[in-house]
Design a protein around this motif. Structure first.
Motif, PDB file in Angstrom:
ATOM      1  N   UNK A  57       0.825  -1.276  -0.089  1.00  0.00           N
ATOM      2  CA  UNK A  57      -0.055   0.067  -0.154  1.00  0.00           C
ATOM      3  C   UNK A  57       0.772   1.390   0.188  1.00  0.00           C
ATOM      4  N   UNK A  58       0.332   2.356  -0.456  1.00  0.00           N
ATOM      5  CA  UNK A  58       0.919   3.813  -0.345  1.00  0.00           C
ATOM      6  C   UNK A  58       1.438   3.932   1.131  1.00  0.00           C
ATOM      7  N   UNK A  59       0.623   3.447   2.233  1.00  0.00           N
ATOM      8  CA  UNK A  59       1.080   3.825   3.631  1.00  0.00           C
ATOM      9  C   UNK A  59       1.830   2.674   3.976  1.00  0.00           C
ATOM     10  N   UNK A  60       3.203   2.784   4.530  1.00  0.00           N
ATOM     11  CA  UNK A  60       4.154   1.827   4.916  1.00  0.00           C
ATOM     12  C   UNK A  60       3.426   1.057   6.013  1.00  0.00           C
ATOM     13  N   UNK A 114      15.046   6.331   3.494  1.00  0.00           N
ATOM     14  CA  UNK A 114      14.156   7.233   2.857  1.00  0.00           C
ATOM     15  C   UNK A 114      12.948   6.492   2.576  1.00  0.00           C
ATOM     16  N   UNK A 115      11.945   7.257   2.023  1.00  0.00           N
ATOM     17  CA  UNK A 115      10.386   6.811   1.736  1.00  0.00           C
ATOM     18  C   UNK A 115      10.696   5.761   0.723  1.00  0.00           C
ATOM     19  N   UNK A 116      11.368   6.037  -0.236  1.00  0.00           N
ATOM     20  CA  UNK A 116      11.655   4.877  -1.331  1.00  0.00           C
ATOM     21  C   UNK A 116      12.221   3.552  -0.776  1.00  0.00           C
ATOM     22  N   UNK A 117      13.313   3.791   0.031  1.00  0.00           N
ATOM     23  CA  UNK A 117      13.962   2.385   0.561  1.00  0.00           C
ATOM     24  C   UNK A 117      12.796   1.657   1.431  1.00  0.00           C
ATOM     25  N   UNK A 118      12.016   2.634   2.184  1.00  0.00           N
ATOM     26  CA  UNK A 118      11.132   1.848   3.122  1.00  0.00           C
ATOM     27  C   UNK A 118      10.181   0.938   2.264  1.00  0.00           C
ATOM     28  N   UNK A 143       8.028   8.944  -4.803  1.00  0.00           N
ATOM     29  CA  UNK A 143       9.271   8.376  -5.260  1.00  0.00           C
ATOM     30  C   UNK A 143       9.683   9.474  -6.400  1.00  0.00           C
ATOM     31  N   UNK A 144      11.247   9.487  -6.215  1.00  0.00           N
ATOM     32  CA  UNK A 144      11.655  10.363  -7.333  1.00  0.00           C
ATOM     33  C   UNK A 144      11.969   9.741  -8.505  1.00  0.00           C
ATOM     34  N   UNK A 145      12.304  10.192  -9.740  1.00  0.00           N
ATOM     35  CA  UNK A 145      12.460   9.355 -10.864  1.00  0.00           C
ATOM     36  C   UNK A 145      13.490   8.434 -11.026  1.00  0.00           C
ATOM     37  N   UNK A 146      14.558   8.836 -10.072  1.00  0.00           N
ATOM     38  CA  UNK A 146      15.818   7.735  -9.844  1.00  0.00           C
ATOM     39  C   UNK A 146      14.893   6.493  -9.134  1.00  0.00           C
ATOM     40  N   UNK A 147      14.326   6.790  -8.038  1.00  0.00           N
ATOM     41  CA  UNK A 147      13.685   5.864  -7.204  1.00  0.00           C
ATOM     42  C   UNK A 147      12.707   4.887  -7.727  1.00  0.00           C
ATOM     43  N   UNK A 148      12.087   5.574  -8.722  1.00  0.00           N
ATOM     44  CA  UNK A 148      11.050   4.975  -9.591  1.00  0.00           C
ATOM     45  C   UNK A 148      11.745   3.977 -10.585  1.00  0.00           C
TER      46      UNK A 148
END
Length: 192
Positions: A57-60, A114-118, A143-148
């Motif tokens: 989900x969006x929420x971790x 980071x949110x992406x790494x979580x 997410x940023x483009x790199x994280x995406x």
């Protein structure tokens, strides 16, 4: 298996509700879920996980003050004679981290990531449960483009491993980049 299927529709179309039914969070008022031709009605997310289904989900759904390894094995740590095998847990988690090419360690605290790494830890949890079906609900919203791009690499690995990936997003560019098929919902109904 081995496909990424997008679930599209405007707000309120039923995309997230469908995922919550699949994961055992909601009970359907009608219809049924079939997996490999057999009806699957999970009473809880735990039961869904036990049957190879996971939803990100969006929420971790992480315990922030625990380590990555503790979160990945939460609820089912490796045990021997009733004792948790911490070293085995950390080694197995580190192996998943290395397989995905992620820049953190099994012993890192989740709140420091980071949110992406979580989000990657959420995916690692799912993979550690030996899932066959993994669903993502708006995974790139923060997410940023790199994280995406890193997320898409992991989704491609899941696809190559023969997993079924369900992907909910409003970003059409992503859909065309990562998905093999598209399902369109409107007012809870299949329209295309």
């Amino acid at each position: 298996s081995g496909k990424v299927v997008s679930i599209l529709g405007e707000n309120g179309a039923g995309k997230s509700t469908l995922l919550k039914i699949l994961y055992g969070d909601y009970k359907p008022t009608s219809g049924s879920v079939l997996i490999d031709g057999r009806e699957a009605a999970f009473r809880s997310p735990y039961e869904a996980l036990q049957n190879g289904v996971s939803v990100i989900y969006q929420e971790r759904q992480l315990v922030q003050n625990l380590t990555v390894a503790d979160n990945v094995f939460l609820g089912h740590p490796p045990q021997k004679l009733g004792f948790i095998q911490t070293r085995d847990q950390y080694q197995a988690t580190q192996a998943i981290i290395e397989e995905f090419g992620l820049p953190f360690k099994a012993e890192d605290r989740v709140w420091k990531l980071s949110v992406a790494h979580q989000q990657m830890v959420e995916i690692m949890k799912a993979c550690n449960h030996r899932i066959d079906i993994i669903a993502f609900d708006e995974p790139t919203s923060s997410l940023t483009d790199t994280e995406t791009r890193k997320l898409f690499e992991i989704i491609r690995k899941l696809k190559a491993a023969g997993k079924i990936v369900l992907y909910v997003s409003h970003r059409l560019r992503e859909i065309f980049e990562i998905c093999d098929e598209v399902v369109v919902l409107k007012d809870g109904q299949l329209v295309g």
